[in-house]
Scaffold this motif. Structure first.
Motif, short mmCIF file in Angstrom:
data_model
loop_
_atom_site.label_atom_id
_atom_site.label_comp_id
_atom_site.label_asym_id
_atom_site.label_seq_id
_atom_site.Cartn_x
_atom_site.Cartn_y
_atom_site.Cartn_z
N LYS A 1 -7.77 11.56 -4.55
CA LYS A 1 -8.85 12.44 -4.08
C LYS A 1 -9.63 13.05 -5.23
N LEU B 1 -1.40 7.28 -0.33
CA LEU B 1 -2.81 7.49 -0.04
C LEU B 1 -3.66 7.25 -1.29
N SER B 2 -4.97 7.11 -1.11
CA SER B 2 -5.89 6.94 -2.24
C SER B 2 -6.10 8.27 -2.95
N VAL C 1 0.89 -1.15 0.00
CA VAL C 1 0.00 0.00 0.00
C VAL C 1 0.94 1.21 0.00
#
Length: 160
Positions: A138, A135-136, A132
């Protein structure tokens, strides 16, 4: 089998490269690839030996980065995985040389972002399933965001 989420330490101003290899000479060959490709870089390498004494083999030219790379390798604990911490350079400077090392099988990531490893643990040991990285998203970039991206690449010297 148990799945684990393991956060690796990426010191401020550093990048991390995590991969998989297959041979004890990995640390020395990665050392040579890094100094040949980017002689001014500071770095530490740790490699999880998967047979024999099963030690974490360590190389590098910066004692603190070597120590943190070894700590990351230890908490990850996946056989034949390696960790490179890189300072004063970017992975783009050395990534092709690392991928060209004969014993390197796979690169999981090269990032300065917060990093979590998804690791499977069995009775035999541990293996990396994936990462991972950061961050994802936006949203989708606007024209202004695209302009900022292009200016940044020129500011750091990667585009003219």
């Amino acid at each position: 089998m148990e799945l684990q989420n393991i956060r690796l330490s990426v010191p401020e101003g550093c990048n991390i490269i995590v991969g998989q290899s297959h041979f004890i000479k990995t640390t020395e060959d990665l050392y040579e690839a890094i100094v040949t490709g980017c002689s001014h870089a500071k770095f530490g390498i740790a490699f999880c030996e998967a047979s024999g004494p099963c030690l974490i083999r360590v190389e590098g030219n910066d004692e603190e980065l070597k120590r943190i790379a070894a700590e990351n390798a230890m908490i990850m604990g996946a056989g034949h995985a390696f960790v490179i911490l890189l300072k004063d350079a970017f992975p783009i400077n050395i990534l092709n040389a690392i991928k060209s090392c004969p014993e390197v099988c796979n690169i999981f990531c090269a990032t300065a972002n917060p990093l979590e490893m998804i690791v499977a643990e069995t009775n035999q040991g541990r293996g990396v399933l994936g990462v991972v990285d950061g961050l994802s998203p936006k949203g989708v970039e606007t024209a202004g965001d695209a302009n900022d991206r292009k200016e940044f690449l020129r500011k750091i010297g990667y585009k003219r």
